[in-house]
Design a protein around this motif. Structure first.
Motif, mmCIF file in Angstrom:
data_model
loop_
_atom_site.group_PDB
_atom_site.id
_atom_site.type_symbol
_atom_site.label_atom_id
_atom_site.label_comp_id
_atom_site.label_asym_id
_atom_site.label_seq_id
_atom_site.Cartn_x
_atom_site.Cartn_y
_atom_site.Cartn_z
ATOM 1 N N THR A 231 0.992 -0.877 -0.079
ATOM 2 C CA THR A 231 -0.280 0.176 0.332
ATOM 3 C C THR A 231 1.340 1.347 0.101
ATOM 4 O OG1 THR A 231 -1.636 1.296 1.093
ATOM 5 C CG2 THR A 231 -0.016 0.299 2.810
ATOM 6 N N GLN A 232 0.421 2.593 -0.305
ATOM 7 C CA GLN A 232 0.537 3.854 -0.277
ATOM 8 C C GLN A 232 0.693 4.781 0.833
ATOM 9 O OE1 GLN A 232 0.370 5.735 -4.450
ATOM 10 N NE2 GLN A 232 2.118 3.856 -5.803
ATOM 11 N N ASN A 233 -0.407 4.249 1.266
ATOM 12 C CA ASN A 233 -0.939 4.825 2.806
ATOM 13 C C ASN A 233 0.298 4.300 3.700
ATOM 14 O OD1 ASN A 233 -2.746 5.661 5.335
ATOM 15 N ND2 ASN A 233 -4.049 5.557 3.730
ATOM 16 N N SER A 234 0.868 5.341 3.775
ATOM 17 C CA SER A 234 1.994 4.860 5.452
ATOM 18 C C SER A 234 1.355 4.754 6.726
ATOM 19 C CB SER A 234 2.918 5.851 5.163
ATOM 20 O OG SER A 234 2.838 7.202 5.888
ATOM 21 N N ALA A 235 0.812 5.579 6.992
ATOM 22 C CA ALA A 235 -0.286 5.386 8.173
ATOM 23 C C ALA A 235 -0.466 4.072 8.215
ATOM 24 C CB ALA A 235 -1.152 6.232 8.253
ATOM 25 N N GLN A 236 -1.775 3.299 7.327
ATOM 26 C CA GLN A 236 -2.560 2.184 7.717
ATOM 27 C C GLN A 236 -1.060 1.505 7.668
ATOM 28 O OE1 GLN A 236 -4.634 2.345 4.393
ATOM 29 N NE2 GLN A 236 -6.749 2.906 5.637
ATOM 30 N N SER A 237 -0.321 1.628 6.775
ATOM 31 C CA SER A 237 0.761 0.259 6.574
ATOM 32 C C SER A 237 1.598 -0.140 8.079
ATOM 33 C CB SER A 237 2.187 0.665 5.329
ATOM 34 O OG SER A 237 3.112 -0.341 5.999
ATOM 35 N N GLU A 238 2.411 1.628 8.806
ATOM 36 C CA GLU A 238 2.258 2.031 10.327
ATOM 37 C C GLU A 238 1.620 0.470 11.459
ATOM 38 O OE1 GLU A 238 4.410 4.777 13.471
ATOM 39 O OE2 GLU A 238 3.675 5.305 11.484
ATOM 40 N N ARG A 239 0.083 1.166 11.063
ATOM 41 C CA ARG A 239 -1.007 0.718 12.116
ATOM 42 C C ARG A 239 -0.680 -1.153 11.906
ATOM 43 N NH1 ARG A 239 -1.966 -0.022 16.908
ATOM 44 N NH2 ARG A 239 -4.057 -0.263 17.694
ATOM 45 N N ILE A 240 -0.983 -1.345 10.679
ATOM 46 C CA ILE A 240 -0.805 -2.712 10.573
ATOM 47 C C ILE A 240 0.281 -3.410 11.277
ATOM 48 C CG2 ILE A 240 -0.574 -5.001 8.926
ATOM 49 C CD1 ILE A 240 -2.865 -3.047 7.221
ATOM 50 N N SER A 241 1.485 -3.044 10.573
ATOM 51 C CA SER A 241 3.250 -3.391 11.788
ATOM 52 C C SER A 241 2.677 -3.531 12.965
ATOM 53 C CB SER A 241 3.758 -2.244 11.004
ATOM 54 O OG SER A 241 3.825 -2.324 9.711
ATOM 55 N N GLN A 242 2.093 -3.129 13.637
ATOM 56 C CA GLN A 242 2.058 -2.077 15.431
ATOM 57 C C GLN A 242 0.964 -3.670 15.243
ATOM 58 O OE1 GLN A 242 0.546 1.346 15.610
ATOM 59 N NE2 GLN A 242 2.696 2.821 15.819
ATOM 60 N N LEU A 243 -0.308 -3.397 14.924
ATOM 61 C CA LEU A 243 -1.177 -4.469 15.307
ATOM 62 C C LEU A 243 -0.618 -6.354 15.302
ATOM 63 C CD1 LEU A 243 -4.483 -3.313 13.720
ATOM 64 C CD2 LEU A 243 -4.162 -3.656 16.169
ATOM 65 N N ILE A 244 0.032 -6.389 14.204
ATOM 66 C CA ILE A 244 0.189 -7.705 14.102
ATOM 67 C C ILE A 244 0.982 -8.928 15.406
ATOM 68 C CG2 ILE A 244 2.089 -9.387 13.075
ATOM 69 C CD1 ILE A 244 1.099 -7.582 9.673
ATOM 70 N N PRO A 245 1.992 -7.644 15.786
ATOM 71 C CA PRO A 245 2.100 -7.945 17.411
ATOM 72 C C PRO A 245 1.357 -8.911 18.143
ATOM 73 C CG PRO A 245 3.905 -6.900 16.771
ATOM 74 C CD PRO A 245 2.560 -6.449 15.141
ATOM 75 N N GLU A 246 -0.073 -7.693 18.333
ATOM 76 C CA GLU A 246 -0.894 -7.526 19.473
ATOM 77 C C GLU A 246 -1.640 -8.774 18.959
ATOM 78 O OE1 GLU A 246 -2.783 -4.161 20.126
ATOM 79 O OE2 GLU A 246 -1.161 -2.396 19.208
ATOM 80 N N VAL A 247 -1.983 -9.643 18.026
ATOM 81 C CA VAL A 247 -3.364 -10.454 17.619
ATOM 82 C C VAL A 247 -2.143 -11.558 17.561
ATOM 83 C CG1 VAL A 247 -3.560 -11.667 15.974
ATOM 84 C CG2 VAL A 247 -4.177 -8.965 15.297
ATOM 85 N N VAL A 248 -0.664 -11.448 17.528
ATOM 86 C CA VAL A 248 -0.234 -13.214 17.878
ATOM 87 C C VAL A 248 -0.524 -13.115 19.478
ATOM 88 C CG1 VAL A 248 2.269 -13.606 17.939
ATOM 89 C CG2 VAL A 248 1.488 -12.742 15.705
ATOM 90 N N GLU A 249 -0.199 -11.578 20.261
ATOM 91 C CA GLU A 249 -0.427 -12.418 21.358
ATOM 92 C C GLU A 249 -1.716 -12.565 21.946
ATOM 93 O OE1 GLU A 249 0.139 -9.603 25.815
ATOM 94 O OE2 GLU A 249 0.717 -8.859 23.856
ATOM 95 N N GLU A 250 -3.193 -11.896 21.083
ATOM 96 C CA GLU A 250 -4.156 -12.474 21.583
ATOM 97 C C GLU A 250 -4.164 -14.291 21.366
ATOM 98 O OE1 GLU A 250 -6.516 -8.034 20.913
ATOM 99 O OE2 GLU A 250 -6.267 -9.754 20.091
#
Length: 271
Positions: A231-250
Motif C-alpha cells: 500500500t501507499q498509505n504509510s499511516a495504515q501500513s504502520e498501524r498494521i505493523s503495530q497490530l500484528i504482534p498484538e494479534v499474535v499475543e491474542e
C-alpha cells in the motif's frame, strides 16, 4: 489508480504462505483431486490455473503415473522452482485467468484445478472469469474450484473473555485497503457452474478443527503484512505493523480468525 492483478508481494514470504496453505488444505479436505473425479486414465491432461509455486502439481505428480500431463497456467512463473527441478511431465503455459484462453489451451483438459483466487477476482468479474476457465475443459472434463469464503469470517475463542480487539481492527484495516478482500462471489460458485450448464455439481464445505484452524490463522497473518507492504498509505501500513504482534499475543491467549472453506466440482457435458 489501477489496482495490481495480484494483491500480495510475490516473494519468499508469499511463497511460504502458498506452500503451507496447500498442505493444510489437503490435510483438511483429505484429497488433491475430489473422489468423484476419475483419475484412472494414464493419459490424463490436467491444468492448474494460477499455479503459483506449482505446489499442487508437484505434490500431485508423485500420486499419478508419469504419463499424465501436468500443465501449470499463470501470468508469472517467478514463484516456481527452476524448471530443472520440476517433474518431467510438467509444462508451463502463460495464461491470464481474466482473459479468454488461447486456442491451444481451449477444450483440451480432462481436469482443471483452480484454488485461492478470492482475493484476485472482483465480484463483477466472477461470471466471466469462470466462463473463461470452463473453456479449458474438453467435453466430459471436470473442474475443481476451491476457495476460502472470506464472508464467513468470525473470531473463535477458547472462552468469551479472550481478548480479540487487535484481531478485529487488523481485519477491518485489511478489508478497507482493498475491496477484493471481501469477495461475495465465492459462495455463488455452485450457481455459476449450474448456470454454465455443468453437470454433477457438488460442493464440499469444511470447517477446520481448532488445532488446524489456528495454523491456518497464523498462515493468514502474512496476508495483512503483505498488503501493508504494497500500500501507499504509510499511516495504515504502520498501524498494521503495530497490530500484528498484538494479534499474535491474542492468538496465544486463545483467539483466532476462522473461515469456512469450500471445494466445488462439476463436469462439462459430452455434447
Amino acid at each position: 489508480m489501477t489496482k495490481p492483478n495480484y494483491v500480495f508481494t510475490r516473494d519468499y514470504h508469499d511463497n511460504n504462505r502458498i506452500n503451507l496453505q496447500h498442505y493444510l488444505w489437503t490435510e483438511l479436505f483429505g484429497y488433491h483431486i475430489h473422489p468423484s473425479i476419475p483419475t484412472s486414465n494414464p493419459n490424463l491432461r490436467i491444468a492448474d490455473v494460477g499455479t503459483g509455486t506449482g505446489i499442487w502439481l508437484t505434490d500431485l505428480s508423485r500420486r499419478l503415473p508419469s504419463t499424465v500431463s501436468l500443465d501449470g497456467l499463470d501470468i508469472s512463473f517467478s514463484a516456481l522452482p527452476p524448471k530443472e527441478y520440476l517433474p518431467s511431465n510438467m509444462t508451463l503455459h502463460s495464461y491470464d485467468i481474466l482473459s479468454e484462453p488461447p486456442d491451444h489451451l481451449r477444450g483440451v483438459y480432462d481436469i482443471v484445478h483452480v484454488r485461492n483466487f478470492s482475493f484476485v477476482i472482483m465480484d463483477s468479474e466472477a461470471e466471466k472469469v469462470i466462463g473463461n476457465v470452463l473453456e479449458l475443459l474438453k467435453p466430459g472434463g471436470y473442474i475443481q474450484w476451491a476457495e476460502v469464503d472470506a464472508l464467513s469470517y468470525r473470531i473463535d475463542k477458547i472462552h468469551p473473555d479472550c481478548k480479540d480487539d487487535a484481531h478485529k481492527e487488523l481485519m477491518r484495516l485489511g478489508r478497507a485497503m482493498d475491496d477484493r478482500t471481501t469477495p461475495h462471489w465465492v459462495s455463488d460458485i455452485p450457481h455459476y457452474f449450474q448456470h454454465a450448464g455443468l453437470q454433477d455439481v457438488q460442493t464440499d464445505v469444511k470447517e477446520a478443527p481448532p488445532y488446524m484452524a489456528v495454523a491456518k490463522h497464523e498462515c493468514n497473518l502474512v496476508v495483512p503484512e503483505m498488503i501493508a507492504h504494497t500500500t501507499q498509505n504509510s499511516a495504515q501500513s504502520e498501524r498494521i505493523s503495530q497490530l500484528i504482534p498484538e494479534v499474535v499475543e491474542e492468538t496465544h491467549g486463545g483467539a483466532y480468525w476462522a473461515f469456512t472453506r469450500l471445494t466445488v466440482v462439476g463436469r462439462k457435458g459430452s455434447g
